[in-house]
Design an enzyme around this catalytic site. Sequence first.
Site, short mmCIF file in Angstrom:
data_model
loop_
_atom_site.label_atom_id
_atom_site.label_comp_id
_atom_site.label_asym_id
_atom_site.label_seq_id
_atom_site.Cartn_x
_atom_site.Cartn_y
_atom_site.Cartn_z
N ASP A 13 0.81 -1.22 0.00
CA ASP A 13 0.00 0.00 0.00
C ASP A 13 0.84 1.27 0.00
OD1 ASP A 13 -2.28 -1.73 0.34
OD2 ASP A 13 -1.71 -1.88 2.44
N LYS A 16 1.76 2.11 -5.13
CA LYS A 16 2.32 1.54 -6.36
C LYS A 16 1.43 1.83 -7.56
CE LYS A 16 2.66 -2.79 -4.84
NZ LYS A 16 2.53 -2.71 -3.39
N LYS A 18 -0.46 4.29 -8.60
CA LYS A 18 -0.27 5.54 -9.33
C LYS A 18 1.04 5.53 -10.12
CE LYS A 18 1.57 10.00 -8.82
NZ LYS A 18 1.73 11.30 -8.20
N GLY A 40 -4.50 -4.70 -4.27
CA GLY A 40 -5.47 -3.69 -4.68
C GLY A 40 -4.73 -2.44 -5.08
N HIS A 41 -4.94 -2.00 -6.30
CA HIS A 41 -4.30 -0.76 -6.76
C HIS A 41 -5.37 0.26 -7.10
CE1 HIS A 41 -0.50 -2.99 -8.33
NE2 HIS A 41 -0.52 -2.85 -7.02
N GLN A 222 1.84 -6.43 -3.26
CA GLN A 222 2.30 -6.52 -1.87
C GLN A 222 3.69 -5.84 -1.75
OE1 GLN A 222 1.12 -9.91 -3.12
NE2 GLN A 222 -0.84 -8.95 -2.75
N THR A 299 -9.90 -4.96 1.44
CA THR A 299 -10.75 -5.39 2.55
C THR A 299 -11.40 -4.21 3.29
OG1 THR A 299 -8.83 -5.36 3.98
CG2 THR A 299 -9.39 -7.48 2.98
N GLY A 300 -10.97 -2.99 3.02
CA GLY A 300 -11.52 -1.83 3.70
C GLY A 300 -11.03 -1.71 5.15
N ASP A 331 3.12 14.62 1.16
CA ASP A 331 2.18 15.67 1.60
C ASP A 331 1.44 15.31 2.88
OD1 ASP A 331 1.00 13.74 -0.25
OD2 ASP A 331 -0.86 14.85 0.05
#
Length: 429
Positions: A13, A16, A18, A40-41, A222, A299-300, A331
């Site tokens: 996370d 990657k 972007k 998840g991307h 991952q 998975t949120g 940022d």
Amino acid sequence: MANVTVIGAQWGDEGKGKIIDWLSNRADMVVRFQGGNNAGHTIVVGDKTYKLSLLPSGVVQGKRSIIGNGVVVDVWSLLDEIERVGGAGLKVTPDILVLAENAELVLPLHRELDALREEAASQKLGTTKRGIGPAYEDKVGRRAIRAIDLKDIAGLPAKIERLLAHHNVLRKGFGAAEADAGALLESLKEIAPKIVPFIGSSWRELDAARRAGKRVLFEGAQAVLLDIDHGTYPFVTSSNTVAGQAAAGAGISPRQIGTVLGIVKSYTTRVGEGPFPTELKDATGEKLGERGREFGTVTGRKRRCGWFASVLVRQTIIAGGVDGITLTKLDVLDGFPEIKLCVGYELDGKMLDYLPADANEQARLKPIYETMEGWSDSTHGARSWAQLPANAIKYVRRVEELIGAPVALLSTSPDRDDTIMVIDPFVDR
Ligand code: IMP
């Protein structure tokens, strides 16, 4: 030919999606080489947001995309994803997507086993429950169903029987019902005609690309600290996530993986269980999570947050084979009066400049911090060094020094164009 391989250099996370999207604009082909739909991307293009899981990010730009043999593929999830992105205007056809014939399938029984184990375990791993671990087990256990098997329906019953002989023993142990061989055969028969048109050969596609001088982007999922060998075992995923896996998981020479970019977040996050020495369970951690919108794409789940650990990234750069990094989400640190960098660990009174391999020792580590002055101006959306506050530049330079690798790209917002390129990874070094 200059290829680029992108891997995560923390616990995943790192942003990657972007960077891969940004790089795929400059590539001819994009290849996934490990993991599955546990990944998840999120890719933001103008006012559209695409959430990809199994599909290589190249599909967003209509680039030829390969799901390599190192990936475990839930074909039902793949079709759902193709349909979902189709609804958002992206056409994914066999003209652009190739699924490696020798990739193993993730089946409903893998998902069930993953969930049964997580529910029964006293020490949970915090998996995504997508069946990834059980699918890789069947791969190395030589009883998996592979994509190519969908072309030979007559051969499926024998393969299913061999697979269920193993699974039904496990299921019995959990008090679960036996898997239904007939139902599995029917669902594979039903999906086969929809998947078969995508099936092809990863190694042959890539050999042709090499001969034609094409630029290939290898897209990791991952990250190194979740690598089955080099990560925080057993709280890891079930594949190798290091750069070398791009060769084995796609069918190319290790010399062809090209420049290896490690994606690194300006602070640290982790989803799931396992040691995380710089985790902040206080207001600062909450603030990082809120500002960085740290919720899992798949998975949120809320991500655990903490300060940047240069000691970890130095290690993942070495073990993962990283040439340079992309630093993301700088940022999120805007406005913190001071920022901490973890430069080492204390273990039972001894100083360490690396992460020990033993899980009990990892759990006892105390971070040693260096404190830097923060910056109050915004770095959000900066597109050149000149737009960065002096203290932000100092932070980036200190990170480079501590991790022993240069910052090749700096990402200053989720927007594709808010990227500062310092070194062009596609240009041969
Ligand atoms: P699995 O890959 O579902 O078996 O989960 C094993 C570990 O890897 C868990 O800690 C998951 O949270 C983590 N994990 C798997 N995929 C990702 C990802 O794409 N990003 C971050 N963590 C992940």
